[in-house]
Design a protein around this motif. Sequence first.
Motif, short mmCIF file in Angstrom:
data_model
loop_
_atom_site.label_atom_id
_atom_site.label_comp_id
_atom_site.label_asym_id
_atom_site.label_seq_id
_atom_site.Cartn_x
_atom_site.Cartn_y
_atom_site.Cartn_z
N PRO A 20 0.80 -1.24 0.00
CA PRO A 20 0.00 0.00 0.00
C PRO A 20 0.83 1.28 0.00
N ASP A 21 2.08 1.21 0.42
CA ASP A 21 2.92 2.41 0.44
C ASP A 21 3.72 2.58 -0.86
N CYS A 22 3.45 1.74 -1.84
CA CYS A 22 4.18 1.78 -3.10
C CYS A 22 3.50 2.72 -4.09
N THR A 23 4.26 3.64 -4.66
CA THR A 23 3.76 4.51 -5.72
C THR A 23 3.92 3.77 -7.05
N ILE A 24 2.80 3.51 -7.71
CA ILE A 24 2.79 2.71 -8.94
C ILE A 24 2.66 3.63 -10.15
N VAL A 25 3.64 3.55 -11.03
CA VAL A 25 3.66 4.40 -12.23
C VAL A 25 3.79 3.51 -13.46
N VAL A 26 2.85 3.64 -14.38
CA VAL A 26 2.93 2.91 -15.64
C VAL A 26 3.99 3.58 -16.52
N THR A 27 4.86 2.80 -17.12
CA THR A 27 5.82 3.29 -18.11
C THR A 27 5.63 2.45 -19.37
N THR A 28 5.13 3.06 -20.43
CA THR A 28 4.72 2.30 -21.60
C THR A 28 4.76 3.17 -22.85
N LEU A 29 4.56 2.53 -24.00
CA LEU A 29 4.40 3.25 -25.26
C LEU A 29 2.93 3.41 -25.61
N PHE A 30 2.04 2.74 -24.86
CA PHE A 30 0.61 2.78 -25.16
C PHE A 30 -0.05 3.98 -24.50
N GLY A 31 -0.57 4.90 -25.31
CA GLY A 31 -1.21 6.08 -24.76
C GLY A 31 -2.68 6.19 -25.12
N ASP A 32 -3.30 5.08 -25.51
CA ASP A 32 -4.70 5.09 -25.91
C ASP A 32 -5.61 4.81 -24.72
N ASP A 33 -6.90 5.14 -24.90
CA ASP A 33 -7.88 4.99 -23.82
C ASP A 33 -7.96 3.55 -23.31
N ALA A 34 -7.80 2.58 -24.21
CA ALA A 34 -7.94 1.17 -23.83
C ALA A 34 -6.86 0.74 -22.84
N HIS A 35 -5.76 1.46 -22.79
CA HIS A 35 -4.70 1.14 -21.83
C HIS A 35 -4.69 2.11 -20.65
N VAL A 36 -4.90 3.41 -20.93
CA VAL A 36 -4.79 4.44 -19.88
C VAL A 36 -5.82 4.24 -18.78
N PHE A 37 -7.08 4.16 -19.14
CA PHE A 37 -8.13 4.15 -18.12
C PHE A 37 -8.16 2.87 -17.29
N PRO A 38 -8.01 1.68 -17.86
CA PRO A 38 -7.94 0.49 -17.01
C PRO A 38 -6.78 0.53 -16.02
N ALA A 39 -5.62 1.07 -16.45
CA ALA A 39 -4.46 1.13 -15.55
C ALA A 39 -4.73 2.06 -14.38
N LEU A 40 -5.32 3.22 -14.66
CA LEU A 40 -5.61 4.17 -13.57
C LEU A 40 -6.70 3.63 -12.65
N ARG A 41 -7.70 2.98 -13.23
CA ARG A 41 -8.76 2.40 -12.39
C ARG A 41 -8.22 1.28 -11.52
N ALA A 42 -7.23 0.56 -12.01
CA ALA A 42 -6.64 -0.53 -11.22
C ALA A 42 -5.85 -0.02 -10.03
N GLY A 43 -5.44 1.24 -10.06
CA GLY A 43 -4.71 1.80 -8.93
C GLY A 43 -3.40 2.47 -9.26
N ALA A 44 -3.05 2.59 -10.56
CA ALA A 44 -1.82 3.30 -10.93
C ALA A 44 -1.94 4.76 -10.52
N GLN A 45 -0.86 5.31 -9.99
CA GLN A 45 -0.86 6.70 -9.54
C GLN A 45 -0.13 7.61 -10.51
N GLY A 46 0.32 7.05 -11.61
CA GLY A 46 0.98 7.83 -12.64
C GLY A 46 1.00 7.06 -13.93
N TYR A 47 1.24 7.78 -15.04
CA TYR A 47 1.25 7.14 -16.36
C TYR A 47 2.20 7.92 -17.24
N LEU A 48 3.34 7.31 -17.55
CA LEU A 48 4.38 7.98 -18.32
C LEU A 48 4.62 7.25 -19.63
N LEU A 49 4.74 8.03 -20.71
CA LEU A 49 5.05 7.46 -22.01
C LEU A 49 6.56 7.42 -22.19
#
Length: 219
Positions: free
Chosen positions: A79-108
Amino acid sequence: MTTIPAHALLLEDLPDVTAWLSKLLQARFPGIQVTHAPTLAEGKRLLQSAAPAQLALVDLGLPDGDGTTLIRPLAQQWPDCTIVVTTLFGDDAHVFPALRAGAQGYLLKDQPEERLAAALDGILRGEPALSPAIAQRLLRAFQPIAGGDSAPGVEVLTPRERDVLVLVSKGCRLPELVERLQISKHTVSDHLKSIYRKLNINSRAEATLEAARLGLVQL
């Protein structure tokens, strides 16, 4: 997160990208220990056997599955871990599920390295790590649709909930909210639950974007 993370989990399958991100982490957070998982299966194993990390960089396109499936158990077990997605995918099909799952950041990963470095620096200040293109995409998604129903507005929140939302969007954690609002941690938790339910959000990153959409803060 207000202190330099001592341990990071890097979920990435490409060796050259792994070396690049590891070097970037070590440059931004001196002394950090980086644990690498090249597959989803290895990431799940480390989640059960390794010491909790304070920061996780999660790729989504892995050889054995979608990295999004690791985000929720990461958030629950560390629970104390900051989760940041690092990916090449910037489309809605990837962004929104990742944030809903609990990611606290999203970097391309294809953005300039200095932007990635600045986003990592911002994590220490409690700022959501979002690439500009992702922030713009999320803000557009919250715009009212012409001729249709608009998203929930600021009027659904009580004045105290608005205060909490503003402070959360500025990076304040639970102890800071308690101190600044002069209310108990249980009351703060109740306000947070109510805000998340009313605005249909699941993470601090989404809370920040909602505060901006509602005109309470500026990104």
